[in-house]
Motif scaffolding. Sequence first.
Motif, PDB file in Angstrom:
ATOM      1  N   VAL A  48       0.662  -0.993   0.053  1.00 53.36           N
ATOM      2  CA  VAL A  48       0.031   0.021   0.127  1.00 53.36           C
ATOM      3  C   VAL A  48       1.029   1.266  -0.159  1.00 53.36           C
ATOM      4  CG1 VAL A  48      -1.738   1.326   1.260  1.00 53.36           C
ATOM      5  CG2 VAL A  48      -2.102  -1.061   1.219  1.00 53.36           C
ATOM      6  N   HIS A  49       1.937   1.123   0.922  1.00 56.45           N
ATOM      7  CA  HIS A  49       2.941   2.405   0.902  1.00 56.45           C
ATOM      8  C   HIS A  49       3.526   2.581  -0.514  1.00 56.45           C
ATOM      9  CE1 HIS A  49       2.274   3.552   5.066  1.00 56.45           C
ATOM     10  NE2 HIS A  49       2.700   2.380   5.362  1.00 56.45           N
ATOM     11  N   ALA A  50       3.978   1.572  -1.203  1.00 54.22           N
ATOM     12  CA  ALA A  50       4.713   1.498  -2.470  1.00 54.22           C
ATOM     13  C   ALA A  50       3.604   2.183  -3.414  1.00 54.22           C
ATOM     14  CB  ALA A  50       4.834   0.083  -2.884  1.00 54.22           C
ATOM     15  N   ARG A  51       2.397   1.906  -3.499  1.00 57.40           N
ATOM     16  CA  ARG A  51       1.397   2.301  -4.420  1.00 57.40           C
ATOM     17  C   ARG A  51       1.338   3.902  -4.084  1.00 57.40           C
ATOM     18  NH1 ARG A  51      -2.507  -1.220  -3.690  1.00 57.40           N
ATOM     19  NH2 ARG A  51      -3.343   0.018  -2.109  1.00 57.40           N
ATOM     20  N   GLU A  52       1.288   4.122  -2.897  1.00 59.79           N
ATOM     21  CA  GLU A  52       1.248   5.574  -2.570  1.00 59.79           C
ATOM     22  C   GLU A  52       2.162   6.387  -2.994  1.00 59.79           C
ATOM     23  OE1 GLU A  52       0.715   5.657   1.794  1.00 59.79           O
ATOM     24  OE2 GLU A  52      -1.482   5.336   1.820  1.00 59.79           O
ATOM     25  N   GLU A  53       3.310   5.876  -2.873  1.00 58.09           N
ATOM     26  CA  GLU A  53       4.562   6.580  -3.541  1.00 58.09           C
ATOM     27  C   GLU A  53       4.468   6.845  -4.983  1.00 58.09           C
ATOM     28  OE1 GLU A  53       6.401   8.232  -1.339  1.00 58.09           O
ATOM     29  OE2 GLU A  53       5.557   7.084   0.412  1.00 58.09           O
ATOM     30  N   ARG A  54       4.038   5.854  -5.564  1.00 63.44           N
ATOM     31  CA  ARG A  54       3.857   5.849  -7.066  1.00 63.44           C
ATOM     32  C   ARG A  54       3.021   6.678  -7.467  1.00 63.44           C
ATOM     33  NH1 ARG A  54       0.995   1.108  -8.602  1.00 63.44           N
ATOM     34  NH2 ARG A  54      -0.441   2.468  -8.427  1.00 63.44           N
ATOM     35  N   ASP A  55       1.857   6.983  -6.819  1.00 59.71           N
ATOM     36  CA  ASP A  55       0.528   7.917  -6.889  1.00 59.71           C
ATOM     37  C   ASP A  55       1.099   9.160  -6.664  1.00 59.71           C
ATOM     38  OD1 ASP A  55      -1.140   5.685  -7.495  1.00 59.71           O
ATOM     39  OD2 ASP A  55      -2.127   5.667  -5.681  1.00 59.71           O
ATOM     40  N   HIS A  56       2.110   9.387  -5.752  1.00 66.03           N
ATOM     41  CA  HIS A  56       2.719  10.763  -5.565  1.00 66.03           C
ATOM     42  C   HIS A  56       3.385  11.185  -6.641  1.00 66.03           C
ATOM     43  CE1 HIS A  56       2.700  10.059  -0.826  1.00 66.03           C
ATOM     44  NE2 HIS A  56       1.396  10.014  -1.393  1.00 66.03           N
ATOM     45  N   ALA A  57       4.214  10.272  -7.273  1.00 64.73           N
ATOM     46  CA  ALA A  57       4.788  10.623  -8.470  1.00 64.73           C
ATOM     47  C   ALA A  57       4.216  11.329  -9.744  1.00 64.73           C
ATOM     48  CB  ALA A  57       6.073   9.319  -9.004  1.00 64.73           C
ATOM     49  N   MET A  58       2.855  10.217  -9.574  1.00 62.36           N
ATOM     50  CA  MET A  58       2.236  10.568 -10.866  1.00 62.36           C
ATOM     51  C   MET A  58       1.416  11.805 -10.669  1.00 62.36           C
ATOM     52  SD  MET A  58       3.128   8.430 -12.935  1.00 62.36           S
ATOM     53  CE  MET A  58       1.857   9.024 -14.209  1.00 62.36           C
ATOM     54  N   MET A  59       1.071  12.338  -9.372  1.00 60.36           N
ATOM     55  CA  MET A  59       0.594  13.634  -9.139  1.00 60.36           C
ATOM     56  C   MET A  59       1.439  14.643  -9.697  1.00 60.36           C
ATOM     57  SD  MET A  59      -1.252  12.874  -5.314  1.00 60.36           S
ATOM     58  CE  MET A  59      -1.468  14.518  -4.975  1.00 60.36           C
ATOM     59  N   MET A  60       2.595  14.317  -9.349  1.00 60.68           N
ATOM     60  CA  MET A  60       3.584  15.522  -9.925  1.00 60.68           C
ATOM     61  C   MET A  60       3.990  15.533 -11.262  1.00 60.68           C
ATOM     62  SD  MET A  60       6.460  14.742  -6.789  1.00 60.68           S
ATOM     63  CE  MET A  60       6.067  14.963  -5.021  1.00 60.68           C
ATOM     64  N   VAL A  61       3.924  14.422 -11.862  1.00 54.46           N
ATOM     65  CA  VAL A  61       3.876  14.543 -13.380  1.00 54.46           C
ATOM     66  C   VAL A  61       2.764  15.179 -14.017  1.00 54.46           C
ATOM     67  CG1 VAL A  61       3.679  12.751 -15.434  1.00 54.46           C
ATOM     68  CG2 VAL A  61       5.166  12.222 -13.619  1.00 54.46           C
ATOM     69  N   ARG A  62       1.356  14.938 -13.381  1.00 53.66           N
ATOM     70  CA  ARG A  62       0.239  15.454 -13.896  1.00 53.66           C
ATOM     71  C   ARG A  62       0.456  17.198 -13.740  1.00 53.66           C
ATOM     72  NH1 ARG A  62      -2.737  14.084 -17.528  1.00 53.66           N
ATOM     73  NH2 ARG A  62      -2.684  16.184 -18.141  1.00 53.66           N
ATOM     74  N   TYR A  63       0.893  17.348 -12.567  1.00 57.26           N
ATOM     75  CA  TYR A  63       1.200  18.776 -12.325  1.00 57.26           C
ATOM     76  C   TYR A  63       1.871  19.666 -13.275  1.00 57.26           C
ATOM     77  CZ  TYR A  63       1.727  23.375  -9.896  1.00 57.26           C
ATOM     78  OH  TYR A  63       2.034  24.601  -9.969  1.00 57.26           O
ATOM     79  N   LEU A  64       3.087  18.830 -13.478  1.00 62.10           N
ATOM     80  CA  LEU A  64       3.973  19.500 -14.622  1.00 62.10           C
ATOM     81  C   LEU A  64       3.320  19.636 -15.980  1.00 62.10           C
ATOM     82  CD1 LEU A  64       7.410  17.711 -13.358  1.00 62.10           C
ATOM     83  CD2 LEU A  64       6.586  20.117 -13.015  1.00 62.10           C
TER      84      LEU A  64
END
Length: 164
Positions: A48-64
């Motif tokens: 679950v923590h791993a998935r959250e970290e991946r999701d954080h990265a993807m949120m950042m990609v989307r922001y950019l």
Amino acid sequence: MRRYSGPVTTPRFAAALNAQIGNEFAAHLQYVAIAELTMPQMASSFYVHAREERDHAMMMVRYLLDTEAEVTIPGSEAPITRFDGVVEPIELSLSQERAVTEQVYALTRISREENDYGAEQFMQWFIKEQVEEVATMSDLLTVVSRNTDDLNSIEDYVAREQSG
């Protein structure tokens, strides 16, 4: 080609956020590696923590992308895959979360220095998230440290307190 009329993030913030995307993906990989080495309940929690970290990265990609900045995802080192005992991977996890907290603070400082108000607002969610992540790992380290000879107690705690 998409036309965009909203705010554009600053090059300095975009560069720092791209670096953070790499950090988030590295954290994702480290948590997957830890999950592979732990007991069933703890493994589930680390997935679950791993998935959250991946999701954080993807949120950042989307922001950019949303702010017309270039996305350049850096590579990362391989995760640590060998640990002595059950305490060591949790210590690493807590250390990692504390490091990410400092990285999030640095990104927030950059957004303020650049007067990039959209970026500053974007970072507020991550600040709150890091408070929770550090507290979760700190609590887990306390429990694991006290129960190194009773793995069932650790599993019971994780099932009770940290289930997805």
